[in-house]
Design an enzyme around this catalytic site. Structure first.
Site, PDB file in Angstrom:
ATOM      1  N   ASP A  23       0.866  -1.179   0.000  1.00 49.28           N
ATOM      2  CA  ASP A  23       0.000   0.000   0.000  1.00 49.28           C
ATOM      3  C   ASP A  23       0.905   1.232   0.000  1.00 49.28           C
ATOM      4  O   ASP A  23       2.120   1.116   0.163  1.00 49.28           O
ATOM      5  CB  ASP A  23      -0.869  -0.045   1.270  1.00 49.28           C
ATOM      6  CG  ASP A  23      -2.059   0.893   1.198  1.00 49.28           C
ATOM      7  OD1 ASP A  23      -2.262   1.526   0.152  1.00 49.28           O
ATOM      8  OD2 ASP A  23      -2.794   0.972   2.199  1.00 49.28           O
ATOM      9  N   GLU A  27       2.575   5.096  -3.936  1.00 49.43           N
ATOM     10  CA  GLU A  27       2.502   6.116  -5.017  1.00 49.43           C
ATOM     11  C   GLU A  27       3.799   6.899  -5.161  1.00 49.43           C
ATOM     12  O   GLU A  27       4.089   7.286  -6.298  1.00 49.43           O
ATOM     13  CB  GLU A  27       1.327   7.056  -4.751  1.00 49.43           C
ATOM     14  CG  GLU A  27      -0.024   6.384  -4.833  1.00 49.43           C
ATOM     15  CD  GLU A  27      -0.343   5.497  -3.628  1.00 49.43           C
ATOM     16  OE1 GLU A  27       0.248   5.730  -2.546  1.00 49.43           O
ATOM     17  OE2 GLU A  27      -1.146   4.570  -3.757  1.00 49.43           O
ATOM     18  N   ASP A  57      -8.842   3.711  -1.889  1.00 49.45           N
ATOM     19  CA  ASP A  57      -9.752   4.036  -0.792  1.00 49.45           C
ATOM     20  C   ASP A  57     -11.051   4.637  -1.307  1.00 49.45           C
ATOM     21  O   ASP A  57     -11.259   5.847  -1.269  1.00 49.45           O
ATOM     22  CB  ASP A  57      -9.071   5.010   0.171  1.00 49.45           C
ATOM     23  CG  ASP A  57      -7.830   4.390   0.789  1.00 49.45           C
ATOM     24  OD1 ASP A  57      -7.641   3.167   0.644  1.00 49.45           O
ATOM     25  OD2 ASP A  57      -7.041   5.126   1.402  1.00 49.45           O
TER      26      ASP A  57
END
Lengths: 930, 601
Positions: A522, A525, A598
């Site tokens: 997770d 980015e 999300d």
């Protein structure tokens, strides 16, 4: 006095409340828009025919068509409004041709001109074997187009197609040989611009500021932009990730109120909203077009810097002098990137599946997942401790709901130090995993790329000692803020560092891990809470002195790659990795799964998850899904049920929730809703043989598991813009239900064939919209002419289904024919690469079903054996009444009777069923209806 | 003889048939529960029978032939062919079990007798004897707990009856006393006022006289000293006015000294409040609007002013919903302030827990898997550590009633009555001048009586409140009134006070998990709701499941969803005799089923 204190507290509460409201929404202003992004603003303001470059020195070199791009003398004295004209050194262009209709166009600065720095080319994305598919060009032909003053150069591209380099004005395009119709073209509107690197001179102020952040931009402006036209296109698709429709709406031009371009910049966006061109967690600069006249084509720009893409509405260039055949529909697009080079690919199609195959020839097909990964996953932030895990696991069994994987989010770690456990909550992680594994279940733990800056943490110690962290612009280890607090980020661009990282997944290194533990990446980015736009500063430095701006969109990809390699390494290449990633880039499909981040528990988010996943599928990443129920917020029960019903047909199927939400495991909403969710999950499990076969198809050809309707029905215009229904393989059409209290749904059934309701077997005529019942489940139809393999016995997980017999559902077309495939292997290892698999083709015609071997005959390699039989064959659309069937080669007769289409209490036997043919799935056989 | 032989033969034949069919059936009836055997036997005689749900029919050969003919699974009790079926394992030595047919031959041993795994892929050990023994031992332990609990419960129910009766009696007595006392207080008040009026009159009279006297003197003096300076006479006037002013003030209807003081005090308070209010805005600003909160409030607006770390914390807190550490610190301060305020106000909700043992360990109990029905209501295993403490909370009820409730001196009321009577008789209100000592004692008597009255009234309020609670059908929960029970879990101490509230204490910070709401699920659950609001979440709530236990203890606490807590409380109140009987019957049944030679009982 007391009342004062109360008042005091009340005020405090008010403050808190108002503050709550302000954080509970997407913070648009925290992210740069195009106007705040100088390269985007500049590019957008350019007028057609801005480009003054011409191609010279055109030649064939090393099998490529090469040229130098120069600014003719007469323009040099006329500097434009922006900086690009300041440096007018020639650029190098090369055109290469690859097998099966792929044209590659590269444009970069000329290394012989000694640019200040080599511009970044994204490594490790293009498949190594791709180079071997290059067609070495031997010659080009010259022709004059539209009375140009200079020649155009034509090379052969593919059967019926050729590529053309037009030198003045500069243009590159692909056209059909016979008709001369263009398919794809580059710089047809002269928007090409290439800002060359410069040495900073006195007075140059290159810094860019956004909110509290300053980007030093030591190399000055270096952006690239150009226009690409898709000819014969009705719609364009692709370029994920955006929460928006499948077909991309125009973002600029006549009739468009102000809109941002589609942004490709990997960002951790808090509470993203549906229906926005805003950039999300991953980026794939690959666009497809589809239209009735040409079919499908695609354009891919391999570039990892921030990109912005405008889809231009028809008439945007009304003042332009360019005239194209007016009978041809065309969609023009403007591509802008902050840095890097042009390394782009034209895919000529012409069928939808061809384009996807061509794209995956360059970037790879999706990895073959383990069978367990195709089942249902149960996640929550967080399952708190071992008792919680045990309890949730046993509740699935108590309610007879199958599931395969239980997930642990960040709270399982010791202070967000990945590879560690909170030993108070998880004192015996190995035992816990073994206990799950005893029922065939797996566990997934989270491992993020931010490393807690804690001298006592072994990963940090090693990484800082070895210099494995990304550096800030001053050369120190970059120190950002994420879950653990002060954190640094592993520099995954360096293969050596990736290898070091991969070693951390060894069982001896990752204490408490077992072979049934898999990984979730997770925040890759990367998410940096105190960085610009919640990410890393663009002037941060990576291995090889590469600026973060140049590779930002690929950072998460390298992290995903390294993690996946780690799982491969720990089992010596014998066990297929499972790694879920939030960030992605072209090539991600080779390393694992992605999800749409999300999302929120709202109907619109369920709605938008379908086009988001379909878009990922057509851009290579077939194994994707959205959090079932929506991550933020509490879904109402009906929404949750619908979400399960839709997601059960999408490739990656995981329930997940934020820790502020109420528990939402499927048994918490009353018996009726438990039943509905159980049913949704069970349908998925019965269809796993079909899904697994489709995953194999994706693995071989790149064609996604979940497909837009137009991929299967490229001639049916009504499907081009439909993103509320989708196909699972070529055989199932799934219509989502996205509204409250829907008793029925209107479904467009494409083509002129018949469709069979998956639950009732009712036949519907295609080519029109049908209103069907949607009360207990979403409408799903089997397309006539297909055969779908199922396993109708439910187990705890996929592991216990291994030996269960199959059911085949044959939906006959109007000529009484049908076909389908079944692929089986051990579900976990790579032995299938050596031929250890079963691949059957089932063909039904003239009342006879035949099983044909599709596997390549390897006598030497390992074999995959299965004792599985076929227990039931269901025939839909078979007109003659048969009482029995003869099975060959065993030459026994078996009964044919009416049976239920799906075995559920109270379902009437209504469909023709061959009872217990009991043929082995691995054998050649035939069954003749008598 | 012949007939005999024949009948004997036919008897043998029949017997053989029965034996044979029994053998056949035992194979075909794999997975069939004893009560269903009859139904399946009819297949043999009828040839074809209907599926239970009527969805179709099946023949003898289709019974357990690993192909699902009935959608309800009737024809496949012993295989996994029907997804909706059930498989029955006999589990000799333990309890029989009905499992989902999806468990049959799935490679996992579900039945302790291993009968669900018969395809040879896995060999299951028969663990019924061990499992049965464990279950029986547990059952026995549970029965022991129940036996103990039932006795305590009985006692408590009796006690509750007595106590409630006592409370009710007290209440009615107090109400009666209240009435009388009210009258007396009124009389005393009247008398006191009369006296005061009289006193006032006298005082005014006296002053008047003095004034007149003084004026007379002054006049005399004036006459005597004609050549006095004008200023002097002017100065005397304000002095007089002042005096008059004082008199006016004293003339205002003042009830008594106490009330006067009270008025003064409240007046002071108001002044204080004003002062506070003036300070307040700056305080609020300072305390509740610090720069880091500004950022937190809207990082987008003020991010420029934040340090890198503050920005990181602020952005991260969106996902976590947690306050940043600054805020946490701040929150602590806040709580601390709270405590401080409470101390200042001598707030009795913050009584000290001297009896609370911080060394207590958390109770990690493993509940038995296949005993889920029971475990919610009963204590399966009473042998856990004593991890909870209890204490009384109702100090607010414990008003010192010694002066009004002294049983050894039941006539206090009469005494007062007598005293008052005496007063009223002996004291002549119109007597001049007022007897000062008499006036003093009237005042004192009035103060005493009204003090007692307010004590009685507050006792009445608390008793009424107490008796208003639902203590269960047999008042079996009465004993829990006024008690708190604690458990320590990690860094938190949880405190459950039935009929009041539940809190979570961490250091100096106390969070209310909920106020007492009601019993639920027919007295098997206590609900506490409307607790402190969660940051970015709902108001906290607590669900307490009740089970039989000989002691009242919080056995477990958990937060399955954020801010929704659940706890387990053992109490004898749940140890019902009927349930004990059921358990004993169950044990007996289990014991009877034990294979010979294995019965350890």
């Amino acid at each position: 006095m007391r009342s004062i204190v109360v008042l005091h507290h009340f005020l405090c509460l008010l403050l808190l409340l108002s503050h709550l409201n302000s954080v509970s929404s997407w913070k648009k202003e925290e992210f740069r828009n195009c106007d705040q992004t100088p390269f985007c603003k500049r590019a957008r303001s350019r007028k057609p025919q801005h480009c003054k470059l011409i191609a010279t020195d055109v030649a064939i070199q090393n099998g490529d068509l090469t040229a130098r791009l120069i600014t003719p003398k007469n323009f040099e004295q006329n500097p434009d409004e922006d900086s690009s004209e300041i440096a007018s050194k020639p650029l190098i262009l090369s055109l290469s041709v690859y097998h099966n209709g792929i044209l590659r166009l590269k444009i970069d600065e000329d290394p012989s001109q000694n640019p200040p720095k080599k511009r970044f080319e994204v490594p490790d994305v293009i498949l190594p074997e791709f180079e071997s598919k290059k067609l070495w060009l031997q010659r080009h032909t010259k022709e004059v187009i539209n009375g140009d003053s200079a020649d155009s150069f034509v090379v052969y591209l593919f059967d019926g197609y050729e590529a053309v380099l037009r030198s003045d004005p500069l243009e590159v395009f692909v056209r059909e040989q016979t008709s001369g119709n263009r398919v794809l073209s580059f710089n047809s509107h002269g928007l090409f611009d290439f800002e060359q690197l410069r040495v900073k001179k006195e007075g140059d102020d290159w810094e860019e500021r956004f909110r509290s952040h300053t980007d030093s931009r030591p190399y000055g402006p270096q952006s690239i932009s150009f226009d690409v036209s898709f000819h014969g296109a009705d719609f364009v698709y692709g370029i994920p990730e955006h929460a928006t429709t499948l077909s991309l709406k125009p973002t600029n031009g006549p009739g468009i109120e102000h809109s941002e371009p589609y942004r490709l910049f990997n960002l951790d966006v808090f509470e993203y909203i549906p229906e926005s061109p805003f950039g999300l967690y991953g980026s794939i600069p690959f666009m497809l077009s589809h239209g009735k006249s040409h079919g499908t084509s695609g354009f891919f720009w391999l570039n990892a810097a921030e990109m912005q893409i405008d889809v231009l509405a028809p008439g945007w260039d009304s003042e332009s002098s360019i005239s194209l055949p007016s009978d041809q529909k065309r969609i023009d697009t403007l591509w802008m990137s902050e840095a890097g080079i042009i390394d782009s690919f034209f895919f000529i199609g012409p069928k939808p599946k061809d384009v996807v195959k061509q794209y995956t020839t360059v970037t790879g097909t999706s990895a073959m997942p383990q069978l367990f990964a195709t089942g249902y996953h149960q996640c929550r932030w967080n399952y708190r401790d071992e008792e919680d895990v045990k309890n949730v696991d046993s509740k699935f069994d108590e309610h007879d709901i199958p599931y395969d994987v239980l997930w642990l989010d960040i709270e399982h770690t010791d202070g967000k130090r990945y590879f560690t456990w909170d030993r108070v909550l998880f004192p015996n992680p190995e035992e816990m995993q073994k206990d799950l594994a005893s029922r065939g279940r797996k566990m997934v733990t989270i491992v993020d790329p931010h490393i807690k800056r804690d001298e006592g943490y072994h990963i940090h110690k090693e990484a800082s000692k070895n210099g494995y962290y990304v550096k800030d612009s001053s050369g120190k280890d970059y120190d950002g803020w994420c879950w653990p607090g002060s954190s640094s980020y592993i520099d995954m661009v360096n293969p050596e560092i990736r290898s070091w990282w991969a070693d951390k997944f060894a069982y001896t290194e990752y204490i408490g891990s077992t072979p049934s533990l898999y990984i979730w990446n997770d925040m890759n980015e990367p998410s940096v809470f105190n960085g610009p736009e919640v990410s890393m500063p663009r002037d941060a430095l990576h291995y090889g002195n590469v600026e973060h701006r140049e590779l930002h969109n690929a950072y998460g990809y390298y992290f995903h790659m390294a993690t996946s390699d780690g799982l491969l390494k720990r089992e010596k290449g014998q066990d297929r990795p499972f790694v879920l990633s939030r960030a992605f880039f072209p090539g991600t499909q080779r390393y694992g799964t992605v999800w749409t981040g999300d999302n929120t528990a709202e109907w619109e988010q369920l709605r938008v998850s379908v086009p988001m996943i379909l878009t990922l599928g057509i851009t290579g990443i077939t194994f994707s899904g959205a959090d079932v129920g929506g991550f933020f917020g509490n879904p109402d029960t009906e929404l949750l049920v619908r979400w399960y019903q839709v997601a059960a047909y999408l490739p990656f199927f995981r329930g997940h929730a934020h820790h502020d939400t109420k528990r939402r495991e499927p048994w918490l909403f009353g018996e009726r809703n438990t039943e509905l969710m159980r049913e949704a999950i069970r349908v998925r499990y019965t269809l796993l043989p079909y899904f697994y076969t489709l995953f194999r198809e994706a693995n071989v050809s790149g064609v996604p598991v979940a497909r837009p309707l137009w991929m299967e029905f490229p001639e049916d215009e009504s499907t081009f813009n439909n993103d509320e229904a989708f196909m699972v393989g070529n055989g199932l059409l799934v219509q989502g239900v996205y509204t409250q209290n829907a008793k029925d749904a209107t479904v467009y059934l494409p083509g002129d064939e018949t469709w069979y309701d998956l639950r009732t077997g009712t036949a519907y005529k295609g080519g029109k919209s049908q209103k069907v019942d949607a009360s207990g489940a979403i409408p799903v139809f089997q397309r006539s002419g297909t055969i779908i393999p199922r396993k109708d016995r439910f187990r705890r997980s996929t592991v216990q289904m291994e030996n269960d017999p199959y059911t085949l559902v044959i939906a006959l077309d109007s000529s009484g024919k049908a076909e389908g495939e079944l692929y089986i292997d051990d579900g976990k290892s790579y032995e299938f690469k050596n031929g250890a698999y079963i691949h059957r083709k089932f063909v039904f015609s003239n009342g006879k079903l035949t099983s044909v071997n599709l596997a390549m005959s390897t006598s030497a390699g390992p074999k995959f054996l299965s004792d599985c039989t076929i227990e039931r064959i269901i025939l839909l659309g078979h007109l003659t009444k048969s009482k029995s069937a003869r099975v060959e080669p065993t030459n026994h007769v078996t009964e044919v009777e009416l049976g239920p289409l799906q075995i559920r209490t109270g379902v009437r036997p209504s469909v023709l069923t061959i009872r217990k043919p009991n043929v082995k799935v691995s054998d050649d056989w035939s069954i003749q209806l008598l | 003889m012949k007939i005999r032989t024949q009948s004997f033969l036919s008897f043998i034949f029949c017997w053989m048939l029965i034996l044979r069919s029994a053998v056949v059936l035992s194979e075909d009836l794999l997975g069939v529960a004893p009560q269903d055997e009859e139904y399946y036997r009819s297949v043999s005689s009828l040839g074809t029978i209907k599926c239970k749900d009527g969805s179709g029919t099946f023949t003898k050969t289709q019974l357990n032939d690993d192909f699902c003919d009935c959608t309800d699974g009737t024809d496949e009790p012993g295989t996994s062919a029907c997804p909706t079926g059930k498989f029955y394992c006999r589990n000799a030595g333990h309890s029989p079990l009905s499992i989902f047919s999806s468990r049959v031959n799935d490679g996992i041993c579900d039945c302790c007798d291993g009968s669900d795994e018969y395809n040879g892929k896995i060999k299951c050990k028969n663990t019924c004897w061990e499992a049965g023994k464990v279950a029986r031992d547990r059952l026995k332990k549970k029965i022991a707990t129940f036996q103990e609990g039932v006795i305590i419960r009985k006692r408590e129910v009796e006690q509750a009856k007595v106590s409630v009766a006592k409370d009710e009696a007290e209440l009615s007595r107090l109400k009666n006393e209240e009435n009388i006392l009210k009258g007396l207080v009124q009389q005393l008040k009247d008398r006191k006022e009369q006296i005061e009026k009289q006193e006032e009159k006298e005082r005014i009279q006296k002053e008047k006289e003095e004034k007149e006297k003084k004026e007379a003197e002054e006049a005399k003096l004036k006459e005597e000293k004609v050549n006095v300076e004008e200023q002097e006479s002017k100065e005397s006037n304000p002095e007089n006015e002042e005096k008059i002013h004082d008199q006016d003030l004293n003339k205002s209807p003042v009830d008594h000294d106490v009330e006067l003081t009270h008025n003064d005090a409240s007046h002071d308070n108001i002044e204080d409040e004003h002062a506070e209010k003036n300070e307040e805005p700056s305080k609020v600003e300072q305390e509740y609007n610090p720069p880091h909160e500004n950022k937190q409030e809207d990082a987008s607006e003020d991010s420029e002013s934040l340090s890198r770390e503050e920005l990181g914390r602020a952005i991260g807190s969106r996902w976590t919903g947690k306050k940043t550490e600054y805020e946490n610190d701040h929150h602590h301060d806040h709580d601390h302030d709270d405590d401080h305020d409470d101390d200042d106000h001598d707030d009795d909700t913050h009584e000290e827990y001297s009896g609370y043992d911080t060394e207590n360990e958390e109770d990690h109990r493993n509940y038995d898997e296949d005993d889920t029905d029971d475990r919610m209501n009963d204590v399966g295993d009473a042998s856990h550590d004593d991890s909870t403490t209890s204490h009384k909370y109702d100090s607010d009820d414990e008003i010192d009633m010694s002066d009004v409730e002294n049983t050894s001196n039941p006539s206090w009321l009469e005494k007062i009555q007598q005293t008052v009577k005496n007063f009223l008789q002996s004291v002549n209100p119109f007597q001049t001048p007022v007897d000062t000592s008499e006036a003093e004692s009237v005042r004192k008597e009035y103060d005493d009586a009204s003090g007692k009255l307010s004590k009685i009234q507050s006792r009445i309020t608390s008793l009424t409140k107490k008796l208003g609670h639902d203590f269960g059908p047999e008042k079996e929960f009465y004993a829990l009134y006024g008690q708190c029970f604690e458990i320590k879990e990690n860094k938190y101490v949880y405190k459950v006070c039935p009929f009041k509230d539940a809190t979570q204490v961490e250091g100096h910070s106390t969070t209310t998990l909920g106020q007492w709401e009601k019993f639920d699920e027919s007295y098997k659950v206590m609900l506490f709701s409307n607790g402190d609001k969660c940051w970015n979440g709902p108001q906290r709530s607590l669900t307490v499941r009740l089970r039989c236990g000989s002691k009242v203890e919080v056995a477990d606490i958990d937060e399955p969803s954020r801010c929704e807590y659940s706890a387990l409380l053992t109490t004898p109140a749940l140890c019902q005799e009927g349930r004990l009987k059921e358990l004993q019957d169950k044990l007996e049944a289990v014991n009877n089923k034990q294979p010979l030679g294995h019965d350890e009982l």
